[in-house]
Scaffold this motif. Structure first.
Motif, PDB file in Angstrom:
ATOM      1  N   GLY A 186     -61.651  38.738  -4.141  1.00  0.00           N
ATOM      2  CA  GLY A 186     -60.614  38.221  -3.260  1.00  0.00           C
ATOM      3  C   GLY A 186     -60.581  36.709  -3.284  1.00  0.00           C
ATOM      4  N   SER A 187     -60.248  36.100  -2.157  1.00  0.00           N
ATOM      5  CA  SER A 187     -60.208  34.645  -2.031  1.00  0.00           C
ATOM      6  C   SER A 187     -61.610  34.126  -1.739  1.00  0.00           C
ATOM      7  CB  SER A 187     -59.255  34.239  -0.902  1.00  0.00           C
ATOM      8  OG  SER A 187     -59.492  32.907  -0.499  1.00  0.00           O
ATOM      9  N   LEU A 188     -62.091  33.212  -2.569  1.00  0.00           N
ATOM     10  CA  LEU A 188     -63.419  32.639  -2.347  1.00  0.00           C
ATOM     11  C   LEU A 188     -63.442  31.857  -1.037  1.00  0.00           C
ATOM     12  CD1 LEU A 188     -66.297  32.134  -3.338  1.00  0.00           C
ATOM     13  CD2 LEU A 188     -65.432  30.157  -4.604  1.00  0.00           C
ATOM     14  N   ALA A 189     -62.367  31.137  -0.749  1.00  0.00           N
ATOM     15  CA  ALA A 189     -62.287  30.386   0.508  1.00  0.00           C
ATOM     16  C   ALA A 189     -62.390  31.332   1.703  1.00  0.00           C
ATOM     17  CB  ALA A 189     -60.981  29.598   0.561  1.00  0.00           C
ATOM     18  N   PHE A 190     -61.712  32.474   1.610  1.00  0.00           N
ATOM     19  CA  PHE A 190     -61.767  33.480   2.676  1.00  0.00           C
ATOM     20  C   PHE A 190     -63.197  33.972   2.860  1.00  0.00           C
ATOM     21  CE2 PHE A 190     -61.960  37.881   3.987  1.00  0.00           C
ATOM     22  CZ  PHE A 190     -61.049  37.968   5.037  1.00  0.00           C
ATOM     23  N   ALA A 191     -63.875  34.268   1.763  1.00  0.00           N
ATOM     24  CA  ALA A 191     -65.238  34.801   1.832  1.00  0.00           C
ATOM     25  C   ALA A 191     -66.204  33.802   2.461  1.00  0.00           C
ATOM     26  CB  ALA A 191     -65.721  35.184   0.433  1.00  0.00           C
ATOM     27  N   MET A 192     -66.102  32.549   2.063  1.00  0.00           N
ATOM     28  CA  MET A 192     -66.989  31.526   2.615  1.00  0.00           C
ATOM     29  C   MET A 192     -66.726  31.333   4.103  1.00  0.00           C
ATOM     30  SD  MET A 192     -67.368  28.608  -0.370  1.00  0.00           S
ATOM     31  CE  MET A 192     -65.647  28.158  -0.430  1.00  0.00           C
ATOM     32  N   ARG A 193     -65.442  31.280   4.465  1.00  0.00           N
ATOM     33  CA  ARG A 193     -65.078  31.075   5.873  1.00  0.00           C
ATOM     34  C   ARG A 193     -65.511  32.265   6.730  1.00  0.00           C
ATOM     35  NH1 ARG A 193     -64.682  31.240  10.196  1.00  0.00           N
ATOM     36  NH2 ARG A 193     -63.132  30.535  11.701  1.00  0.00           N
ATOM     37  N   ARG A 206     -59.917  38.559  10.125  1.00  0.00           N
ATOM     38  CA  ARG A 206     -59.403  39.915   9.907  1.00  0.00           C
ATOM     39  C   ARG A 206     -59.618  40.324   8.454  1.00  0.00           C
ATOM     40  NH1 ARG A 206     -56.495  42.353  13.764  1.00  0.00           N
ATOM     41  NH2 ARG A 206     -55.883  41.108  15.574  1.00  0.00           N
ATOM     42  N   TYR A 207     -60.164  41.538   8.267  1.00  0.00           N
ATOM     43  CA  TYR A 207     -60.438  42.043   6.924  1.00  0.00           C
ATOM     44  C   TYR A 207     -60.227  43.547   6.930  1.00  0.00           C
ATOM     45  CZ  TYR A 207     -63.171  43.259   2.738  1.00  0.00           C
ATOM     46  OH  TYR A 207     -63.578  43.762   1.527  1.00  0.00           O
ATOM     47  N   LYS A 208     -59.230  43.980   6.176  1.00  0.00           N
ATOM     48  CA  LYS A 208     -58.866  45.389   6.169  1.00  0.00           C
ATOM     49  C   LYS A 208     -58.620  45.857   7.605  1.00  0.00           C
ATOM     50  CE  LYS A 208     -61.188  46.286   1.784  1.00  0.00           C
ATOM     51  NZ  LYS A 208     -62.205  47.046   1.041  1.00  0.00           N
ATOM     52  N   ASN A 209     -59.394  46.813   8.101  1.00  0.00           N
ATOM     53  CA  ASN A 209     -59.159  47.316   9.455  1.00  0.00           C
ATOM     54  C   ASN A 209     -60.222  46.852  10.446  1.00  0.00           C
ATOM     55  OD1 ASN A 209     -56.833  48.840   8.719  1.00  0.00           O
ATOM     56  ND2 ASN A 209     -58.177  50.420   7.861  1.00  0.00           N
TER      57      ASN A 209
END
Length: 385
Positions: A186-193, A206-209
């Motif tokens: 996915g988005s690396l920025a999303f994962a780090m944040r 928010r991630y999936k459900n």
């Protein structure tokens, strides 16, 4: 027998070649050990990890995998993306932490009707469905999200974290179901944040459900994740606190922190034991998780534990010299982007037109990074959206 072999010149030459080439063949077939770097969470104390990265660079040790939690996922994600230890040190020393953690947008981005109220109050309340609330978190993370997104642009087109210059995993916590979630795509920025979303301090992601928060709640030093992914050699950099004593649990903040870390603290001793090289910063760090205004001092303190492990790191470097190393560098970065589609989430119909007007971003039009950042800033400068 040798005389008989010499009579059969063809067989003799074949065996002679095998004797010469066999050691080389065995050497060529020797498998390179999979080296993993594990970086713990620890808030501001995670700056101490950077010295370890610089030493790895100097010894030409390129990990085959990086696993990080919380601040360890920020530092580790940047390193996995291709930033050098020196460049990460420069980023942390030059960033304006008061702006990054303050959350406020620039005054020029604030709507004209709200400028008179800008930064006037210590605590801002929201009115939702007739109820007054302080919200679900203390820090507005808009500036932090923008910063992480900006420095993560080199990874923009990389979907699988195994395709980064160094494969990477970010450890997070599913706060709805109480499960550890290891992000690998996915988005690396999303994962780090997501990995650093301390409950109550930063907004959950928010991630999936479900909702993701700080990975440190369940696994602050995820060496077991690296082991389960096939690591043969684990270098662990741990900035976590040593076990608390009864005497030290004498105030609300220490009790709340201890309560949040119970599950992670149970796993920590075993995770430390499975490290082949453990860089234990706890005895040398004098600052707390919140001391982001002392990053230079924390960086200097990070040298002590790293230097204690120099001999082991040098030995590993020598061992790895006979193998081909990964190339560690930043991917080519785009300076301009074209949006195929722009989707607006959680914006009321009455405010959607205003948001679109303030962002002034359109599909199928080329924008620079600065123009995109300015557009988002204008939208975030209007509180009523």
């Amino acid at each position: 027998m040798l005389k008989n072999l010499k009579k059969n010149k063809t067989l003799y030459l074949l065996l002679l070649c095998l004797c010469i080439l066999l050691p080389r063949t065995l050497f060529a077939q020797e498998k390179k050990p999979k080296v993993a770097l594990v970086l713990s969470g620890g808030g501001a104390k995670g700056i101490a990890h950077i010295r370890t990265l610089q030493v790895l660079d100097s010894l030409h040790i390129v990990p085959d995998l990086i696993v990080g939690t919380s601040m360890g996922s920020i530092v580790g994600g940047l390193y996995a993306m291709g930033y050098s230890g020196d460049s990460i040190a420069s980023l942390t020393k030059n960033v304006k932490w008061e702006k990054l953690l303050g959350g406020g947008v620039s005054l020029k981005s604030v709507g004209a009707e709200e400028k008179s109220e800008y930064n006037k109050y210590l605590i801002e309340l929201e009115l939702k469905k007739g109820k007054i609330t302080t919200g679900a978190y203390l820090i507005n993370d808009q500036n932090l999200r923008e910063f992480i997104a900006f420095i993560s642009i080199p990874s923009y087109e990389i979907e699988l974290f195994d395709n980064l210059p160094i494969p990477f995993r970010a450890v997070t916590t599913d706060i709805i179901n109480g499960k550890e979630v290891v992000l690998d795509r996915g988005s690396l920025a999303f994962a780090m944040r997501a990995s650093m979303s301390i409950p109550g301090v930063f907004s959950p992601i928010r991630y999936k459900n479900t909702l993701l928060v700080d990975g440190g709640l369940l696994n602050n030093f995820p060496a077991d994740v690296a082991k389960n992914l096939g690591a043969d050699i684990i270098i662990g950099s741990d900035v976590g606190d040593n076990p608390k004593t009864i005497e030290s649990l004498n105030n609300i903040s220490s009790l709340l922190f201890q309560g949040n870390m119970i599950n992670s603290n149970i796993k920590r001793p075993k995770n430390r034991q499975i490290c082949d090289i453990l860089i234990d910063h706890a005895p040398y760090l004098t600052y707390s998780t919140a001391d982001f205004f002392n990053v230079n001092e924390i960086y200097e303190e990070g040298k002590a534990a790293t230097n204690q492990n120099i001999d082991a790191l040098v030995a590993l470097s020598i061992k790895l010299k006979k193998f081909e190393q990964k190339r560690h560098h930043l991917p080519i970065t785009k300076n301009e982007f074209i949006f195929d589609t722009i989707v607006y989430h959680n914006i009321s119909k009455s405010n959607l037109a205003l948001v679109k007007a303030r962002t002034d971003l359109q599909p199928n039009k080329k924008y620079s990074i600065q123009e995109i950042e300015d557009g988002l800033g204008r939208a975030m400068g209007y509180n009523n959206i």
